[in-house]
Motif scaffolding. Sequence first.
Motif, PDB file in Angstrom:
ATOM      1  N   ARG A   5      33.415  48.193  46.918  1.00 39.99           N
ATOM      2  CA  ARG A   5      34.080  46.902  46.907  1.00 39.99           C
ATOM      3  C   ARG A   5      33.315  45.960  45.987  1.00 39.99           C
ATOM      4  O   ARG A   5      32.115  46.081  45.815  1.00 39.99           O
ATOM      5  CB  ARG A   5      34.147  46.304  48.313  1.00 39.99           C
ATOM      6  N   ILE A   6      34.022  45.006  45.418  1.00 41.27           N
ATOM      7  CA  ILE A   6      33.360  44.036  44.566  1.00 41.27           C
ATOM      8  C   ILE A   6      32.497  43.135  45.435  1.00 41.27           C
ATOM      9  O   ILE A   6      32.963  42.506  46.388  1.00 41.27           O
ATOM     10  CB  ILE A   6      34.384  43.179  43.802  1.00 41.27           C
ATOM     11  N   ALA A   7      31.225  43.092  45.096  1.00 41.54           N
ATOM     12  CA  ALA A   7      30.302  42.248  45.850  1.00 41.54           C
ATOM     13  C   ALA A   7      30.283  40.876  45.223  1.00 41.54           C
ATOM     14  O   ALA A   7      29.516  40.585  44.318  1.00 41.54           O
ATOM     15  CB  ALA A   7      28.905  42.867  45.860  1.00 41.54           C
ATOM     16  N   GLY A   8      31.156  39.999  45.644  1.00 44.44           N
ATOM     17  CA  GLY A   8      31.258  38.664  45.073  1.00 44.44           C
ATOM     18  C   GLY A   8      31.073  37.615  46.135  1.00 44.44           C
ATOM     19  O   GLY A   8      30.898  37.876  47.321  1.00 44.44           O
ATOM     20  N   ALA A   9      31.090  36.369  45.701  1.00 42.39           N
ATOM     21  CA  ALA A   9      30.930  35.275  46.636  1.00 42.39           C
ATOM     22  C   ALA A   9      32.160  35.166  47.525  1.00 42.39           C
ATOM     23  O   ALA A   9      33.259  35.532  47.137  1.00 42.39           O
ATOM     24  CB  ALA A   9      30.716  33.975  45.853  1.00 42.39           C
ATOM     25  N   ARG A  10      31.925  34.672  48.734  1.00 39.92           N
ATOM     26  CA  ARG A  10      33.030  34.468  49.649  1.00 39.92           C
ATOM     27  C   ARG A  10      33.982  33.428  49.063  1.00 39.92           C
ATOM     28  O   ARG A  10      33.556  32.403  48.537  1.00 39.92           O
ATOM     29  CB  ARG A  10      32.510  34.001  51.000  1.00 39.92           C
ATOM     30  N   ARG A  11      35.283  33.716  49.133  1.00 37.26           N
ATOM     31  CA  ARG A  11      36.263  32.812  48.544  1.00 37.26           C
ATOM     32  C   ARG A  11      36.637  31.758  49.571  1.00 37.26           C
ATOM     33  O   ARG A  11      37.212  32.084  50.612  1.00 37.26           O
ATOM     34  CB  ARG A  11      37.487  33.593  48.077  1.00 37.26           C
ATOM     35  N   PRO A  12      36.314  30.509  49.298  1.00 36.78           N
ATOM     36  CA  PRO A  12      36.519  29.457  50.314  1.00 36.78           C
ATOM     37  C   PRO A  12      37.992  29.205  50.569  1.00 36.78           C
ATOM     38  O   PRO A  12      38.847  29.372  49.698  1.00 36.78           O
ATOM     39  CB  PRO A  12      35.840  28.233  49.690  1.00 36.78           C
ATOM     40  N   ALA A  13      38.276  28.749  51.783  1.00 35.52           N
ATOM     41  CA  ALA A  13      39.657  28.477  52.173  1.00 35.52           C
ATOM     42  C   ALA A  13      40.276  27.395  51.307  1.00 35.52           C
ATOM     43  O   ALA A  13      41.471  27.444  50.992  1.00 35.52           O
ATOM     44  CB  ALA A  13      39.703  28.084  53.648  1.00 35.52           C
ATOM     45  N   TRP A  14      39.463  26.407  50.901  1.00 38.15           N
ATOM     46  CA  TRP A  14      40.028  25.326  50.097  1.00 38.15           C
ATOM     47  C   TRP A  14      40.499  25.822  48.742  1.00 38.15           C
ATOM     48  O   TRP A  14      41.450  25.263  48.169  1.00 38.15           O
ATOM     49  CB  TRP A  14      39.021  24.189  49.933  1.00 38.15           C
ATOM     50  N   ALA A  15      39.878  26.894  48.232  1.00 36.94           N
ATOM     51  CA  ALA A  15      40.314  27.442  46.944  1.00 36.94           C
ATOM     52  C   ALA A  15      41.701  28.062  47.074  1.00 36.94           C
ATOM     53  O   ALA A  15      42.557  27.905  46.189  1.00 36.94           O
ATOM     54  CB  ALA A  15      39.312  28.472  46.451  1.00 36.94           C
ATOM     55  N   GLY A 125      33.734  36.334  41.544  1.00 35.14           N
ATOM     56  CA  GLY A 125      33.629  34.888  41.618  1.00 35.14           C
ATOM     57  C   GLY A 125      34.442  34.321  42.760  1.00 35.14           C
ATOM     58  O   GLY A 125      35.501  34.840  43.122  1.00 35.14           O
ATOM     59  N   ALA A 126      33.953  33.232  43.322  1.00 31.75           N
ATOM     60  CA  ALA A 126      34.587  32.641  44.489  1.00 31.75           C
ATOM     61  C   ALA A 126      35.951  32.046  44.165  1.00 31.75           C
ATOM     62  O   ALA A 126      36.836  32.018  45.015  1.00 31.75           O
ATOM     63  CB  ALA A 126      33.679  31.555  45.075  1.00 31.75           C
ATOM     64  N   LEU A 127      36.137  31.571  42.949  1.00 33.55           N
ATOM     65  CA  LEU A 127      37.378  30.893  42.590  1.00 33.55           C
ATOM     66  C   LEU A 127      38.303  31.748  41.743  1.00 33.55           C
ATOM     67  O   LEU A 127      39.460  31.363  41.514  1.00 33.55           O
ATOM     68  CB  LEU A 127      37.055  29.588  41.841  1.00 33.55           C
ATOM     69  N   ALA A 128      37.811  32.883  41.261  1.00 31.28           N
ATOM     70  CA  ALA A 128      38.598  33.680  40.317  1.00 31.28           C
ATOM     71  C   ALA A 128      39.868  34.235  40.949  1.00 31.28           C
ATOM     72  O   ALA A 128      40.952  34.149  40.370  1.00 31.28           O
ATOM     73  CB  ALA A 128      37.738  34.816  39.759  1.00 31.28           C
ATOM     74  N   ALA A 129      39.749  34.815  42.148  1.00 33.19           N
ATOM     75  CA  ALA A 129      40.916  35.425  42.791  1.00 33.19           C
ATOM     76  C   ALA A 129      41.989  34.393  43.142  1.00 33.19           C
ATOM     77  O   ALA A 129      43.163  34.599  42.842  1.00 33.19           O
ATOM     78  CB  ALA A 129      40.495  36.218  44.027  1.00 33.19           C
ATOM     79  N   PRO A 130      41.637  33.247  43.759  1.00 34.64           N
ATOM     80  CA  PRO A 130      42.670  32.238  44.017  1.00 34.64           C
ATOM     81  C   PRO A 130      43.331  31.731  42.742  1.00 34.64           C
ATOM     82  O   PRO A 130      44.552  31.524  42.718  1.00 34.64           O
ATOM     83  CB  PRO A 130      41.905  31.116  44.732  1.00 34.64           C
ATOM     84  N   ALA A 131      42.528  31.533  41.687  1.00 34.95           N
ATOM     85  CA  ALA A 131      43.102  31.058  40.423  1.00 34.95           C
ATOM     86  C   ALA A 131      44.047  32.096  39.835  1.00 34.95           C
ATOM     87  O   ALA A 131      45.142  31.769  39.359  1.00 34.95           O
ATOM     88  CB  ALA A 131      41.984  30.726  39.437  1.00 34.95           C
ATOM     89  N   LEU A 132      43.621  33.365  39.844  1.00 35.29           N
ATOM     90  CA  LEU A 132      44.479  34.436  39.325  1.00 35.29           C
ATOM     91  C   LEU A 132      45.747  34.565  40.158  1.00 35.29           C
ATOM     92  O   LEU A 132      46.844  34.783  39.621  1.00 35.29           O
ATOM     93  CB  LEU A 132      43.705  35.758  39.322  1.00 35.29           C
ATOM     94  N   PHE A 133      45.605  34.429  41.471  1.00 37.55           N
ATOM     95  CA  PHE A 133      46.767  34.494  42.353  1.00 37.55           C
ATOM     96  C   PHE A 133      47.788  33.417  41.985  1.00 37.55           C
ATOM     97  O   PHE A 133      49.000  33.677  41.910  1.00 37.55           O
ATOM     98  CB  PHE A 133      46.307  34.324  43.804  1.00 37.55           C
ATOM     99  N   ALA A 134      47.318  32.202  41.746  1.00 35.39           N
ATOM    100  CA  ALA A 134      48.219  31.111  41.384  1.00 35.39           C
ATOM    101  C   ALA A 134      48.923  31.396  40.058  1.00 35.39           C
ATOM    102  O   ALA A 134      50.133  31.159  39.923  1.00 35.39           O
ATOM    103  CB  ALA A 134      47.447  29.791  41.301  1.00 35.39           C
ATOM    104  N   VAL A 135      48.181  31.929  39.100  1.00 36.51           N
ATOM    105  CA  VAL A 135      48.762  32.249  37.789  1.00 36.51           C
ATOM    106  C   VAL A 135      49.822  33.340  37.933  1.00 36.51           C
ATOM    107  O   VAL A 135      50.912  33.252  37.353  1.00 36.51           O
ATOM    108  CB  VAL A 135      47.663  32.679  36.806  1.00 36.51           C
ATOM    109  N   LEU A 136      49.504  34.379  38.704  1.00 32.78           N
ATOM    110  CA  LEU A 136      50.453  35.480  38.882  1.00 32.78           C
ATOM    111  C   LEU A 136      51.708  35.009  39.605  1.00 32.78           C
ATOM    112  O   LEU A 136      52.829  35.399  39.242  1.00 32.78           O
ATOM    113  CB  LEU A 136      49.788  36.612  39.662  1.00 32.78           C
ATOM    114  N   CYS A 137      51.559  34.169  40.623  1.00 28.36           N
ATOM    115  CA  CYS A 137      52.734  33.653  41.340  1.00 28.36           C
ATOM    116  C   CYS A 137      53.608  32.820  40.409  1.00 28.36           C
ATOM    117  O   CYS A 137      54.841  32.948  40.414  1.00 28.36           O
ATOM    118  CB  CYS A 137      52.300  32.811  42.540  1.00 28.36           C
TER     119      CYS A 137
END
Length: 482
Positions: A5-15, A125-137
């Motif tokens: 698994r990717i060992a990255g920072a926890r992605r905060p709920a606010w992100a 990265g903590a913000l990368a997945a939420p940002a990518l999710f928004a772009v994909l949506c």
Amino acid sequence: MTTGRIAGARRPAWAWALALVAVAAAASPLIAYWLTNPEDQRLVDLDVYRTGGWALLRGLPVYDVITPAPQLLPFTYPPVAAMLAVPLAAMSWPVAQWVWTIAIVAVLAVTVRHAFRAFLDGVRGALAAPALFAVLCAACMYLMPIRDQVRFGQVDLFLLALCLLDCVVRRPWWPRGMLIGLATAVKLTPGVFLVYLAVTAFAPRGTAPSHSDPIHGSTAQRHGDTGFGSTVRRLRVALRRPHEDAGDGGQRHGSMGQRYGSAGQCHGDVAQRRALFMAVFTAAVLTLLPFLVITDDARDFWFRALLDSERLGANAATTNQSLRGMLLRLYLPDALTSAVWLAAVAAIGWYGFRQARRAHLDGDTMTAVALTGLMAVLLSPVAWIHHIAWIVVVVAAVAGSGRDPVRLLIAAGVWLYYVLPIPWWGVSIKALEIPILSPVAGKIVQNAFGLGAIGLVWLLGSWLPRRRAAAATAAAVPAAKA
């Protein structure tokens, strides 16, 4: 110690909250446009659903009632769909519009999160997945089949999500197969997933089982992107499993053909059979239930309305991008059209389901789901452009984990192709009445989405396995030399 698994920072709920706000902002122009257009043109399919529920509340024959002028559309779905539409009929029309449209956006977000799981879980990265999710949506929201979901207030995305979740959720709280059965009872086209379950549950003898773990991915995926723990194992996996891409582990989560148990035992067929039986049972119960409570409507649908394909609209219209729709626009004799259509259905159906089973056995559930979804589009007698909502899952399957730039480029090309209103360009070309060009090129362009779907079946069924095989071999050989 990492386990693949990717060992990255926890992605905060606010992100994630900000990502959802971004998704809503991206959808707002589309929603504002279609919810402020002339009222008699607004969410016309949602009006059909409400009319079915309204007819039940008033004790009227469901399949004789039509929507108000100028649409005058009949209810075309199985009777259980009318029963489920009663809450929509109980709402006021403005409230129903907002509730349904917001639900479409929410369901798209759920679909993107599960379809692109491999891509999203692989970014750092903590913000990368939420940002990518928004772009994909946002990107998926503007695909033409998804725009049409909002435009017409369609149910297709809900049914897609039911089938997708039933196939890929890791630990569902419902019995696997139940959601597919529900989708099939509401609208018959998801029944292609019953075929998918059948061909994967009853694999021919001698079929080599997949060695991937549905929860944690393949052996390669549990030990990193490309490493196995020994160079010998690298070469063995690359040669024995030529169709598995070590980078797409996220696509293998939750396959219903999972190999559970210990000591390498294969119980995939049992899991698939259970899912198949549950899907058939659910669909059967929801199909028979209306015969008990709205007997006349149930009889009317199955023995009259279902047999009248013209109730769905002009079958030869540009918006029908199924195999049959494309053939109807050739205006051949009816007998010849039917013969060619049946032959094409047999050939493409055989290839599509065969490749879906192959992807399932390789552990690539997302590709198997995408192929099956394309079968729903191509094999159905009528498949309007909004039925091609499965393109979201197709793009996700092609993109995979996002580590292969060639696959990302092709995924972007597929996305762009289905963003543009290409079939309507064909209508414009035909209207020019230029000898040879208009009738030939115009007809081809008019069928662009259906022809594109045929090409995507080949892309997912033949090109993608070869691409993944090449990637696996390229990753294994250097390690063997080290």
